[in-house]
Design a protein around this motif. Structure first.
Motif, PDB file in Angstrom:
ATOM      1  N   ASP A   1       0.816  -1.215   0.000  1.00  0.00           N
ATOM      2  CA  ASP A   1       0.000   0.000   0.000  1.00  0.00           C
ATOM      3  C   ASP A   1       0.850   1.266   0.000  1.00  0.00           C
ATOM      4  OD1 ASP A   1      -2.651  -1.358   2.121  1.00  0.00           O
ATOM      5  OD2 ASP A   1      -2.275  -1.513  -0.039  1.00  0.00           O
ATOM      6  N   PHE A   2       1.982   1.233   0.662  1.00  0.00           N
ATOM      7  CA  PHE A   2       2.781   2.459   0.787  1.00  0.00           C
ATOM      8  C   PHE A   2       3.407   2.868  -0.551  1.00  0.00           C
ATOM      9  CE2 PHE A   2       6.817   0.448   0.359  1.00  0.00           C
ATOM     10  CZ  PHE A   2       6.764  -0.748   1.050  1.00  0.00           C
ATOM     11  N   VAL A   3       3.406   1.984  -1.538  1.00  0.00           N
ATOM     12  CA  VAL A   3       3.978   2.324  -2.843  1.00  0.00           C
ATOM     13  C   VAL A   3       3.175   3.447  -3.494  1.00  0.00           C
ATOM     14  CG1 VAL A   3       4.364   1.473  -5.180  1.00  0.00           C
ATOM     15  CG2 VAL A   3       5.068   0.092  -3.215  1.00  0.00           C
ATOM     16  N   LYS A   4       1.859   3.413  -3.374  1.00  0.00           N
ATOM     17  CA  LYS A   4       0.979   4.494  -3.838  1.00  0.00           C
ATOM     18  C   LYS A   4       1.234   4.876  -5.283  1.00  0.00           C
ATOM     19  CE  LYS A   4       0.951   6.504   0.827  1.00  0.00           C
ATOM     20  NZ  LYS A   4       1.316   7.693   1.630  1.00  0.00           N
ATOM     21  N   GLY A   5       1.498   3.910  -6.139  1.00  0.00           N
ATOM     22  CA  GLY A   5       1.683   4.174  -7.550  1.00  0.00           C
ATOM     23  C   GLY A   5       3.050   4.735  -7.919  1.00  0.00           C
ATOM     24  N   ARG A   6       3.968   4.798  -6.967  1.00  0.00           N
ATOM     25  CA  ARG A   6       5.281   5.381  -7.248  1.00  0.00           C
ATOM     26  C   ARG A   6       6.280   4.380  -7.820  1.00  0.00           C
ATOM     27  NH1 ARG A   6       7.872   6.962  -2.497  1.00  0.00           N
ATOM     28  NH2 ARG A   6       6.783   5.251  -1.432  1.00  0.00           N
ATOM     29  N   PHE A   7       6.099   3.096  -7.536  1.00  0.00           N
ATOM     30  CA  PHE A   7       7.065   2.068  -7.931  1.00  0.00           C
ATOM     31  C   PHE A   7       6.467   1.179  -9.009  1.00  0.00           C
ATOM     32  CE2 PHE A   7       9.035   1.793  -3.360  1.00  0.00           C
ATOM     33  CZ  PHE A   7       9.360   3.141  -3.439  1.00  0.00           C
ATOM     34  N   THR A   8       7.345   0.635  -9.854  1.00  0.00           N
ATOM     35  CA  THR A   8       6.930  -0.313 -10.877  1.00  0.00           C
ATOM     36  C   THR A   8       7.899  -1.486 -10.895  1.00  0.00           C
ATOM     37  OG1 THR A   8       6.019   1.461 -12.254  1.00  0.00           O
ATOM     38  CG2 THR A   8       6.411  -0.668 -13.306  1.00  0.00           C
ATOM     39  N   ILE A   9       7.369  -2.683 -10.744  1.00  0.00           N
ATOM     40  CA  ILE A   9       8.192  -3.889 -10.827  1.00  0.00           C
ATOM     41  C   ILE A   9       8.062  -4.476 -12.227  1.00  0.00           C
ATOM     42  CG2 ILE A   9       6.348  -5.401  -9.963  1.00  0.00           C
ATOM     43  CD1 ILE A   9       8.551  -7.061  -8.578  1.00  0.00           C
ATOM     44  N   SER A  10       9.167  -5.002 -12.724  1.00  0.00           N
ATOM     45  CA  SER A  10       9.148  -5.656 -14.033  1.00  0.00           C
ATOM     46  C   SER A  10      10.208  -6.743 -14.057  1.00  0.00           C
ATOM     47  CB  SER A  10       9.387  -4.636 -15.148  1.00  0.00           C
ATOM     48  OG  SER A  10      10.649  -4.011 -14.997  1.00  0.00           O
ATOM     49  N   LYS A  11      10.160  -7.537 -15.114  1.00  0.00           N
ATOM     50  CA  LYS A  11      11.102  -8.667 -15.207  1.00  0.00           C
ATOM     51  C   LYS A  11      11.389  -8.935 -16.670  1.00  0.00           C
ATOM     52  CE  LYS A  11       9.539 -12.720 -13.795  1.00  0.00           C
ATOM     53  NZ  LYS A  11       9.583 -13.745 -14.838  1.00  0.00           N
ATOM     54  N   SER A  12      12.656  -9.089 -16.999  1.00  0.00           N
ATOM     55  CA  SER A  12      13.050  -9.453 -18.352  1.00  0.00           C
ATOM     56  C   SER A  12      13.579 -10.872 -18.333  1.00  0.00           C
ATOM     57  CB  SER A  12      14.126  -8.505 -18.887  1.00  0.00           C
ATOM     58  OG  SER A  12      14.680  -9.014 -20.085  1.00  0.00           O
ATOM     59  N   ASN A  13      12.816 -11.794 -18.881  1.00  0.00           N
ATOM     60  CA  ASN A  13      13.284 -13.179 -18.928  1.00  0.00           C
ATOM     61  C   ASN A  13      14.474 -13.308 -19.874  1.00  0.00           C
ATOM     62  OD1 ASN A  13      11.245 -13.856 -17.133  1.00  0.00           O
ATOM     63  ND2 ASN A  13       9.825 -14.413 -18.774  1.00  0.00           N
ATOM     64  N   LEU A  14      14.515 -12.471 -20.896  1.00  0.00           N
ATOM     65  CA  LEU A  14      15.616 -12.510 -21.842  1.00  0.00           C
ATOM     66  C   LEU A  14      16.927 -12.117 -21.162  1.00  0.00           C
ATOM     67  CD1 LEU A  14      16.445 -12.921 -24.798  1.00  0.00           C
ATOM     68  CD2 LEU A  14      16.008 -10.477 -25.158  1.00  0.00           C
ATOM     69  N   LYS A  15      16.868 -11.088 -20.326  1.00  0.00           N
ATOM     70  CA  LYS A  15      18.061 -10.620 -19.617  1.00  0.00           C
ATOM     71  C   LYS A  15      18.244 -11.309 -18.267  1.00  0.00           C
ATOM     72  CE  LYS A  15      18.093  -6.051 -21.784  1.00  0.00           C
ATOM     73  NZ  LYS A  15      18.103  -4.582 -21.572  1.00  0.00           N
ATOM     74  N   ASN A  16      17.253 -12.145 -17.911  1.00  0.00           N
ATOM     75  CA  ASN A  16      17.312 -12.856 -16.628  1.00  0.00           C
ATOM     76  C   ASN A  16      17.462 -11.881 -15.462  1.00  0.00           C
ATOM     77  OD1 ASN A  16      16.902 -15.575 -15.949  1.00  0.00           O
ATOM     78  ND2 ASN A  16      19.035 -15.855 -15.377  1.00  0.00           N
ATOM     79  N   THR A  17      16.726 -10.797 -15.541  1.00  0.00           N
ATOM     80  CA  THR A  17      16.855  -9.710 -14.573  1.00  0.00           C
ATOM     81  C   THR A  17      15.480  -9.170 -14.189  1.00  0.00           C
ATOM     82  OG1 THR A  17      19.000  -9.079 -15.498  1.00  0.00           O
ATOM     83  CG2 THR A  17      17.876  -7.444 -14.157  1.00  0.00           C
ATOM     84  N   ALA A  18      15.324  -8.849 -12.913  1.00  0.00           N
ATOM     85  CA  ALA A  18      14.130  -8.177 -12.425  1.00  0.00           C
ATOM     86  C   ALA A  18      14.490  -6.724 -12.079  1.00  0.00           C
ATOM     87  CB  ALA A  18      13.568  -8.888 -11.198  1.00  0.00           C
ATOM     88  N   TYR A  19      13.482  -5.862 -12.105  1.00  0.00           N
ATOM     89  CA  TYR A  19      13.722  -4.440 -11.880  1.00  0.00           C
ATOM     90  C   TYR A  19      12.690  -3.866 -10.917  1.00  0.00           C
ATOM     91  CZ  TYR A  19      16.197  -5.128 -16.301  1.00  0.00           C
ATOM     92  OH  TYR A  19      17.030  -5.598 -17.296  1.00  0.00           O
ATOM     93  N   LEU A  20      13.094  -2.787 -10.281  1.00  0.00           N
ATOM     94  CA  LEU A  20      12.153  -2.009  -9.494  1.00  0.00           C
ATOM     95  C   LEU A  20      12.430  -0.537  -9.793  1.00  0.00           C
ATOM     96  CD1 LEU A  20       9.855  -2.102  -7.383  1.00  0.00           C
ATOM     97  CD2 LEU A  20      11.608  -1.682  -5.638  1.00  0.00           C
ATOM     98  N   GLN A  21      11.533   0.074 -10.540  1.00  0.00           N
ATOM     99  CA  GLN A  21      11.624   1.502 -10.821  1.00  0.00           C
ATOM    100  C   GLN A  21      10.921   2.247  -9.693  1.00  0.00           C
ATOM    101  OE1 GLN A  21      13.041   3.317 -13.523  1.00  0.00           O
ATOM    102  NE2 GLN A  21      12.559   5.056 -12.199  1.00  0.00           N
ATOM    103  N   MET A  22      11.652   3.142  -9.041  1.00  0.00           N
ATOM    104  CA  MET A  22      11.104   3.875  -7.908  1.00  0.00           C
ATOM    105  C   MET A  22      11.134   5.362  -8.217  1.00  0.00           C
ATOM    106  SD  MET A  22      12.669   1.803  -4.653  1.00  0.00           S
ATOM    107  CE  MET A  22      14.357   2.322  -4.920  1.00  0.00           C
ATOM    108  N   ASN A  23       9.976   5.978  -8.224  1.00  0.00           N
ATOM    109  CA  ASN A  23       9.841   7.411  -8.495  1.00  0.00           C
ATOM    110  C   ASN A  23       9.342   8.129  -7.247  1.00  0.00           C
ATOM    111  OD1 ASN A  23      10.506   6.858 -11.217  1.00  0.00           O
ATOM    112  ND2 ASN A  23       8.360   6.507 -11.718  1.00  0.00           N
ATOM    113  N   SER A  24       9.492   9.442  -7.255  1.00  0.00           N
ATOM    114  CA  SER A  24       9.001  10.288  -6.157  1.00  0.00           C
ATOM    115  C   SER A  24       9.447   9.734  -4.801  1.00  0.00           C
ATOM    116  CB  SER A  24       7.473  10.382  -6.217  1.00  0.00           C
ATOM    117  OG  SER A  24       7.048  10.912  -7.450  1.00  0.00           O
TER     118      SER A  24
END
Length: 120
Positions: A61-84
């Motif tokens: 809940d505390f993310v409040k639309g500021r963070f985005t999780i994603s995953k690239s199976n091709l790059k074998n990497t997960a990401y967390l984009q954190m804004n604000s």
């Protein structure tokens, strides 16, 4: 040997953005979901975000639309984009690999963490 290595942390100012990466080795992220957790000084580790193998995402809940999780199976990497970012987001951020099902995650592998410090 299965390993997750986080990167991208550092010292930033309030309102800035940071993108964390979690590189996997010894496992194929396509066969796992991924998640991010964080632990602030003196506090317990808490859930931040999750992405399932099928791509469904869940956020604290505390993310409040500021963070985005994603995953690239091709790059074998997960990401967390954190804004604000806010000073309250200061913590060590950990990624984890999920071998569970949509309704019941099973965190089987963990990274060592990357520090994110947000100054006011």
């Amino acid at each position: 040997q299965e390993q997750l290595v986080e990167s991208g942390g550092g010292l930033v100012q309030a309102g800035d953005s940071v993108k964390l990466s979690c590189a996997a080795s010894g496992i194929r992220f396509g066969n796992y979901g991924a998640g991010w957790f964080r632990q602030a000084p003196g506090k317990e580790r808490e859930f931040v975000a999750r992405i399932t193998r099928s791509g469904s995402v869940t956020y604290a809940d505390f993310v409040k639309g500021r963070f985005t999780i994603s995953k690239s199976n091709l790059k074998n990497t997960a990401y967390l984009q954190m804004n604000s970012l806010e000073p309250e987001d200061t913590a060590v951020y950990y990624c984890a690999a999920d071998r569970g099902i949509v309704t019941s995650p099973s965190w089987v592998y963990w990274g060592q963490g990357t520090q994110v410090t947000v100054s006011s």
